[in-house]
Design an enzyme around this catalytic site. Structure first.
Site, mmCIF file in Angstrom:
data_model
loop_
_atom_site.group_PDB
_atom_site.id
_atom_site.type_symbol
_atom_site.label_atom_id
_atom_site.label_comp_id
_atom_site.label_asym_id
_atom_site.label_seq_id
_atom_site.Cartn_x
_atom_site.Cartn_y
_atom_site.Cartn_z
ATOM 1 N N SER A 1 45.747 44.249 51.215
ATOM 2 C CA SER A 1 46.695 44.970 50.358
ATOM 3 C C SER A 1 47.150 46.238 51.059
ATOM 4 C CB SER A 1 46.013 45.352 49.036
ATOM 5 O OG SER A 1 46.830 46.234 48.296
ATOM 6 N N TYR B 1 39.075 48.970 44.572
ATOM 7 C CA TYR B 1 39.889 47.836 45.061
ATOM 8 C C TYR B 1 40.446 48.147 46.448
ATOM 9 C CZ TYR B 1 44.096 44.855 45.315
ATOM 10 O OH TYR B 1 45.082 43.978 45.717
HETATM 11 P P1 NAP Z 1 46.975 36.672 40.507
HETATM 12 O O1 NAP Z 1 48.414 36.439 40.182
HETATM 13 O O2 NAP Z 1 46.157 37.476 39.562
HETATM 14 O O3 NAP Z 1 46.306 35.205 40.742
HETATM 15 C C1 NAP Z 1 44.960 35.071 40.648
HETATM 16 C C2 NAP Z 1 44.536 33.729 41.236
HETATM 17 O O4 NAP Z 1 43.173 33.864 41.655
HETATM 18 C C3 NAP Z 1 44.547 32.609 40.221
HETATM 19 O O5 NAP Z 1 44.796 31.399 40.899
HETATM 20 C C4 NAP Z 1 43.119 32.651 39.673
HETATM 21 O O6 NAP Z 1 42.692 31.421 39.106
HETATM 22 C C5 NAP Z 1 42.364 32.923 40.936
HETATM 23 N N1 NAP Z 1 41.037 33.517 40.749
HETATM 24 C C6 NAP Z 1 40.719 34.689 40.175
HETATM 25 N N2 NAP Z 1 39.379 34.889 40.215
HETATM 26 C C7 NAP Z 1 38.857 33.824 40.853
HETATM 27 C C8 NAP Z 1 37.536 33.429 41.211
HETATM 28 N N3 NAP Z 1 36.479 34.204 40.920
HETATM 29 N N4 NAP Z 1 37.374 32.262 41.850
HETATM 30 C C9 NAP Z 1 38.435 31.461 42.150
HETATM 31 N N5 NAP Z 1 39.702 31.785 41.848
HETATM 32 C C10 NAP Z 1 39.907 32.946 41.194
HETATM 33 O O7 NAP Z 1 46.804 37.376 41.922
HETATM 34 P P2 NAP Z 1 47.911 37.803 43.017
HETATM 35 O O8 NAP Z 1 48.600 39.041 42.540
HETATM 36 O O9 NAP Z 1 48.691 36.636 43.425
HETATM 37 O O10 NAP Z 1 46.944 38.281 44.200
HETATM 38 C C11 NAP Z 1 46.624 37.443 45.289
HETATM 39 C C12 NAP Z 1 46.054 38.332 46.386
HETATM 40 O O11 NAP Z 1 47.048 39.300 46.762
HETATM 41 C C13 NAP Z 1 44.824 39.144 45.964
HETATM 42 O O12 NAP Z 1 43.914 39.215 47.032
HETATM 43 C C14 NAP Z 1 45.401 40.522 45.672
HETATM 44 O O13 NAP Z 1 44.433 41.529 45.839
HETATM 45 C C15 NAP Z 1 46.476 40.582 46.737
HETATM 46 N N6 NAP Z 1 47.509 41.584 46.453
HETATM 47 C C16 NAP Z 1 48.334 41.431 45.380
HETATM 48 C C17 NAP Z 1 49.297 42.412 45.153
HETATM 49 C C18 NAP Z 1 50.240 42.342 44.007
HETATM 50 O O14 NAP Z 1 50.978 43.324 43.766
HETATM 51 N N7 NAP Z 1 50.287 41.255 43.265
HETATM 52 C C19 NAP Z 1 49.393 43.512 46.001
HETATM 53 C C20 NAP Z 1 48.529 43.604 47.078
HETATM 54 C C21 NAP Z 1 47.604 42.636 47.295
HETATM 55 P P3 NAP Z 1 42.604 31.275 37.472
HETATM 56 O O15 NAP Z 1 43.979 31.503 36.949
HETATM 57 O O16 NAP Z 1 42.100 29.900 37.250
HETATM 58 O O17 NAP Z 1 41.633 32.324 37.017
#
Ligand code: NAP
Length: 251
Positions: free
Chosen positions: A146, A160
């Protein structure tokens, strides 16, 4: 010509950035293993749409914070598709916005148990799979970190941000360890991206609030991050390892 089978596992691949990467990878002829934790219908719907479009994907339930479940996950994928050739370490969680002075050890450990340890364990299991390939130099890992690792997450999520700092360091160290096999390890650092993670952090509209402060004056999309993930996994990035792509609108 024999086409090599590319099998990619994406942790947390059912929603958000992971789901966008899943879709693109399926379009590029990867066989896709989609890990998720709870939301079976989201995972199932993604699998249905990929298979309807002529791709190949299966959903695999596993809580990535549990080492036994991670081992079982890799075994299940291998049973279904053979050893994986590519890994996207993507699961990341947030706790509600809070300053460090209020954080408990329980909260901090929850963050580290989801955002750091599983990246190590999944990489360990992936390397076992890679070693079954004739040519390991075609294998690759992308870690999802991130922009917070550079910015610090002050007043919101320093825990985080620090966990993502660990992933940046992990990327460098692992890339050096695996370079002798030709396996590449890289990292993407998204900034403010429109996904559900912000709701989990206690502010669903966070990206819209912060977007005007970004140099590009907007939030990013999951597809914009997925493009970089897919490129880093591909042979087009064959001389890229231990590298970072920031997808953060300039900040
Ligand atoms: P998200 O929309 O919240 O998606 C979460 C995904 O992770 C879902 O598929 C969820 O499955 C799964 N998940 C959560 N806990 C889990 C566990 N314990 N075991 C297996 N699967 C699990 O997340 P996102 O925003 O796409 O983020 C993806 C990555 O990008 C993360 O590493 C996040 O830190 C990083 N990131 C995101 C942003 C942002 O602004 N969105 C910015 C910087 C970095 P279920 O639905 O079945 O729970």
């Amino acid at each position: 010509m024999v086409t090599r089978k590319k099998v990619v596992l994406i942790t947390g691949g059912s929603r958000g950035i992971g789901a966008a990467a899943v879709t693109l990878l399926a379009e590029r002829d990867y066989v896709v293993a989609i890990n998720y934790k709870e939301n079976h219908s989201a995972a199932k719907e993604l699998v249905r749409s990929i298979n309807a479009a002529g791709g190949q994907a299966t959903e695999f339930q596993a809580d990535i914070s549990d080492e036994n479940q991670v081992e079982a996950l890799f075994s299940s994928v291998a049973l279904r598709y053979g050893p994986i050739t590519h890994l996207v370490n993507n699961v990341g969680v947030l706790a509600h916005q809070q300053r460090v002075e209020s954080m408990t050890a329980e909260r901090i450990n929850y963050i580290l148990q989801h955002n750091v340890t599983p990246y190590f364990i999944c990489a360990r299991e992936a390397v076992k799979h890679f070693k079954k390939q004739d040519d390991m130099s075609k294998c690759a890992i992308v870690n999802v970190s991130s922009a917070a690792s550079r910015l610090g997450g002050a007043n919101e999520y320093v825990d985080y941000a620090a966990s993502k700092g660990a992933i940046d360091t992990f990327t460098i160290g692992l890339s050096l360890e695996l370079a002798e096999y030709g396996v590449r390890v890289n990292c993407v650092r998204p900034g403010c991206i429109y996904t559900d993670i912000h709701r989990d952090g206690g502010e669903a509209e966070r990206v819209s609030r912060l977007a005007p402060q970004l140099p590009l004056r907007r939030g990013g999309t999951a597809s914009e991050v997925a493009n970089a993930i897919v490129w880093l996994l591909s042979d087009e990035a064959s001389f890229v390892t231990g590298s970072f792509i920031d997808l953060a609108g300039g900040k």
